[in-house]
Design a protein around this motif. Sequence first.
Motif, PDB file in Angstrom:
ATOM      1  N   ASN A  53      82.386  88.118  34.946  1.00 48.24           N
ATOM      2  CA  ASN A  53      81.067  88.432  34.097  1.00 48.24           C
ATOM      3  C   ASN A  53      80.282  87.772  35.373  1.00 48.24           C
ATOM      4  N   LEU A  54      79.081  88.552  35.685  1.00 43.39           N
ATOM      5  CA  LEU A  54      78.189  88.015  36.697  1.00 43.39           C
ATOM      6  C   LEU A  54      77.684  86.760  36.385  1.00 43.39           C
ATOM      7  N   TYR A  55      77.325  86.471  35.231  1.00 42.20           N
ATOM      8  CA  TYR A  55      76.507  85.342  34.941  1.00 42.20           C
ATOM      9  C   TYR A  55      77.470  84.004  35.043  1.00 42.20           C
ATOM     10  N   HIS A  56      78.824  84.076  35.437  1.00 42.36           N
ATOM     11  CA  HIS A  56      79.595  83.065  35.421  1.00 42.36           C
ATOM     12  C   HIS A  56      80.164  82.688  36.971  1.00 42.36           C
ATOM     13  N   ILE A  57      79.704  83.444  37.974  1.00 47.94           N
ATOM     14  CA  ILE A  57      80.057  83.378  39.326  1.00 47.94           C
ATOM     15  C   ILE A  57      79.268  82.081  39.818  1.00 47.94           C
ATOM     16  N   LYS A  58      80.058  81.164  40.287  1.00 48.11           N
ATOM     17  CA  LYS A  58      79.227  79.821  40.861  1.00 48.11           C
ATOM     18  C   LYS A  58      79.044  80.050  42.144  1.00 48.11           C
ATOM     19  N   SER A  59      80.049  80.582  43.131  1.00 46.75           N
ATOM     20  CA  SER A  59      79.805  80.857  44.466  1.00 46.75           C
ATOM     21  C   SER A  59      80.824  81.688  44.806  1.00 46.75           C
ATOM     22  N   ARG A  60      80.750  81.946  46.354  1.00 42.67           N
ATOM     23  CA  ARG A  60      81.626  83.072  46.927  1.00 42.67           C
ATOM     24  C   ARG A  60      81.747  82.560  48.429  1.00 42.67           C
ATOM     25  N   SER A  61      82.883  82.794  48.911  1.00 44.36           N
ATOM     26  CA  SER A  61      83.385  82.528  50.205  1.00 44.36           C
ATOM     27  C   SER A  61      84.037  83.815  50.811  1.00 44.36           C
ATOM     28  N   GLY A  62      83.321  84.510  51.573  1.00 50.44           N
ATOM     29  CA  GLY A  62      83.926  86.003  52.096  1.00 50.44           C
ATOM     30  C   GLY A  62      84.134  86.953  50.818  1.00 50.44           C
ATOM     31  N   ASN A  63      85.324  87.117  50.665  1.00 44.25           N
ATOM     32  CA  ASN A  63      85.600  88.282  49.523  1.00 44.25           C
ATOM     33  C   ASN A  63      86.142  87.551  48.194  1.00 44.25           C
ATOM     34  N   VAL A  64      86.117  86.122  48.400  1.00 44.60           N
ATOM     35  CA  VAL A  64      86.588  85.309  47.039  1.00 44.60           C
ATOM     36  C   VAL A  64      85.446  84.900  46.285  1.00 44.60           C
ATOM     37  N   LEU A  65      85.418  85.382  45.121  1.00 40.70           N
ATOM     38  CA  LEU A  65      84.252  84.544  44.055  1.00 40.70           C
ATOM     39  C   LEU A  65      85.033  83.380  43.406  1.00 40.70           C
ATOM     40  N   PHE A  66      84.036  82.436  43.053  1.00 48.19           N
ATOM     41  CA  PHE A  66      84.562  81.378  42.448  1.00 48.19           C
ATOM     42  C   PHE A  66      83.828  81.361  40.997  1.00 48.19           C
ATOM     43  N   VAL A  67      84.961  81.449  40.152  1.00 49.30           N
ATOM     44  CA  VAL A  67      84.300  81.545  38.549  1.00 49.30           C
ATOM     45  C   VAL A  67      85.028  80.308  37.917  1.00 49.30           C
ATOM     46  N   GLY A  68      83.930  79.243  37.524  1.00 51.97           N
ATOM     47  CA  GLY A  68      84.685  78.179  36.783  1.00 51.97           C
ATOM     48  C   GLY A  68      85.487  77.435  37.910  1.00 51.97           C
ATOM     49  N   ARG A  69      86.653  77.132  37.544  1.00 55.87           N
ATOM     50  CA  ARG A  69      87.885  76.585  38.400  1.00 55.87           C
ATOM     51  C   ARG A  69      88.561  77.461  39.317  1.00 55.87           C
ATOM     52  N   LYS A  70      88.342  78.946  38.910  1.00 49.58           N
ATOM     53  CA  LYS A  70      89.328  79.885  39.348  1.00 49.58           C
ATOM     54  C   LYS A  70      88.613  80.693  40.639  1.00 49.58           C
ATOM     55  N   ASP A  71      89.490  80.874  41.480  1.00 50.95           N
ATOM     56  CA  ASP A  71      89.054  82.036  42.582  1.00 50.95           C
ATOM     57  C   ASP A  71      89.574  83.175  42.637  1.00 50.95           C
ATOM     58  N   LEU A  72      88.483  84.339  42.377  1.00 51.16           N
ATOM     59  CA  LEU A  72      89.275  85.681  42.251  1.00 51.16           C
ATOM     60  C   LEU A  72      88.609  86.309  43.402  1.00 51.16           C
ATOM     61  N   ALA A  73      89.704  87.218  43.940  1.00 48.53           N
ATOM     62  CA  ALA A  73      89.379  88.162  45.364  1.00 48.53           C
ATOM     63  C   ALA A  73      88.823  89.339  44.828  1.00 48.53           C
ATOM     64  N   VAL A  74      87.819  89.798  45.655  1.00 46.95           N
ATOM     65  CA  VAL A  74      87.053  91.087  45.352  1.00 46.95           C
ATOM     66  C   VAL A  74      88.207  91.859  46.476  1.00 46.95           C
ATOM     67  N   SER A  75      88.782  92.921  45.825  1.00 43.27           N
ATOM     68  CA  SER A  75      89.609  93.842  46.530  1.00 43.27           C
ATOM     69  C   SER A  75      88.803  94.938  47.384  1.00 43.27           C
ATOM     70  N   ASP A  76      89.239  95.445  48.463  1.00 41.41           N
ATOM     71  CA  ASP A  76      88.708  96.407  49.150  1.00 41.41           C
ATOM     72  C   ASP A  76      88.099  97.602  48.576  1.00 41.41           C
ATOM     73  N   LYS A  77      88.979  98.155  47.517  1.00 39.08           N
ATOM     74  CA  LYS A  77      88.572  99.151  46.749  1.00 39.08           C
ATOM     75  C   LYS A  77      87.218  98.885  45.806  1.00 39.08           C
ATOM     76  N   TYR A  78      87.059  97.535  45.386  1.00 38.18           N
ATOM     77  CA  TYR A  78      86.024  97.480  44.480  1.00 38.18           C
ATOM     78  C   TYR A  78      84.755  96.750  45.325  1.00 38.18           C
ATOM     79  N   ARG A  79      84.852  96.468  46.471  1.00 38.42           N
ATOM     80  CA  ARG A  79      84.038  95.671  47.202  1.00 38.42           C
ATOM     81  C   ARG A  79      82.693  96.341  47.289  1.00 38.42           C
ATOM     82  N   LYS A  80      82.675  97.669  47.863  1.00 38.20           N
ATOM     83  CA  LYS A  80      81.244  98.440  47.750  1.00 38.20           C
ATOM     84  C   LYS A  80      80.377  98.422  46.288  1.00 38.20           C
ATOM     85  N   ASP A  81      81.340  98.641  45.466  1.00 39.75           N
ATOM     86  CA  ASP A  81      80.761  98.672  43.974  1.00 39.75           C
ATOM     87  C   ASP A  81      80.170  97.302  43.535  1.00 39.75           C
ATOM     88  N   PHE A  82      80.920  96.209  43.992  1.00 36.13           N
ATOM     89  CA  PHE A  82      80.599  94.910  43.595  1.00 36.13           C
ATOM     90  C   PHE A  82      79.189  94.682  44.340  1.00 36.13           C
TER      91      PHE A  82
END
Length: 140
Positions: free
Chosen positions: A100-129
């Motif tokens: 959910n775009l409205y719950h992204i707190k921050s990012r570091s490189g290809n990792v998004l921090f959503v709440g207390r969870k870190d979620l990686a943006v994969s190469d396949k979806y990076r351009k679309d994101f």
Amino acid sequence: MKSLIEDEVVVNDMECQLKAEMVRVSEEIPRIIFLKGKEEDVCIIPNEVAWIEADGSYVRFHMANGRKVLMSCNLQSVLNQLYEVGIDYFVRIHYSHAVNLYHIKSRSGNVLFVGRKDLAVSDKYRKDFSKYYCVIRKRP
């Protein structure tokens, strides 16, 4: 003086049109979603879903308050159904995650921090994101 008054009228008219459009759009988008279950349907509020995770033939809705709701369905089907009703703020970032775009707190490189969870943006979806954000930098 007359030009300023005319400009103000145009601005006020545009503001009224924008407010009317926002009300119309908000009335069309569902405020709650029922997740179909075997015996009963579970109610969730889409704005409170932080991310959705695929888990085999199931999807797990991770709520901002820590609650998790499991449903028998695949991730792409869930996203398609959300998009059909105007809920377009969930973006796939990985084969097994949509955020959910409205719950992204921050990012570091290809990792998004959503709440207390870190979620990686994969190469396949990076351009679309990357279409959903911009980076503002200090200019020299």
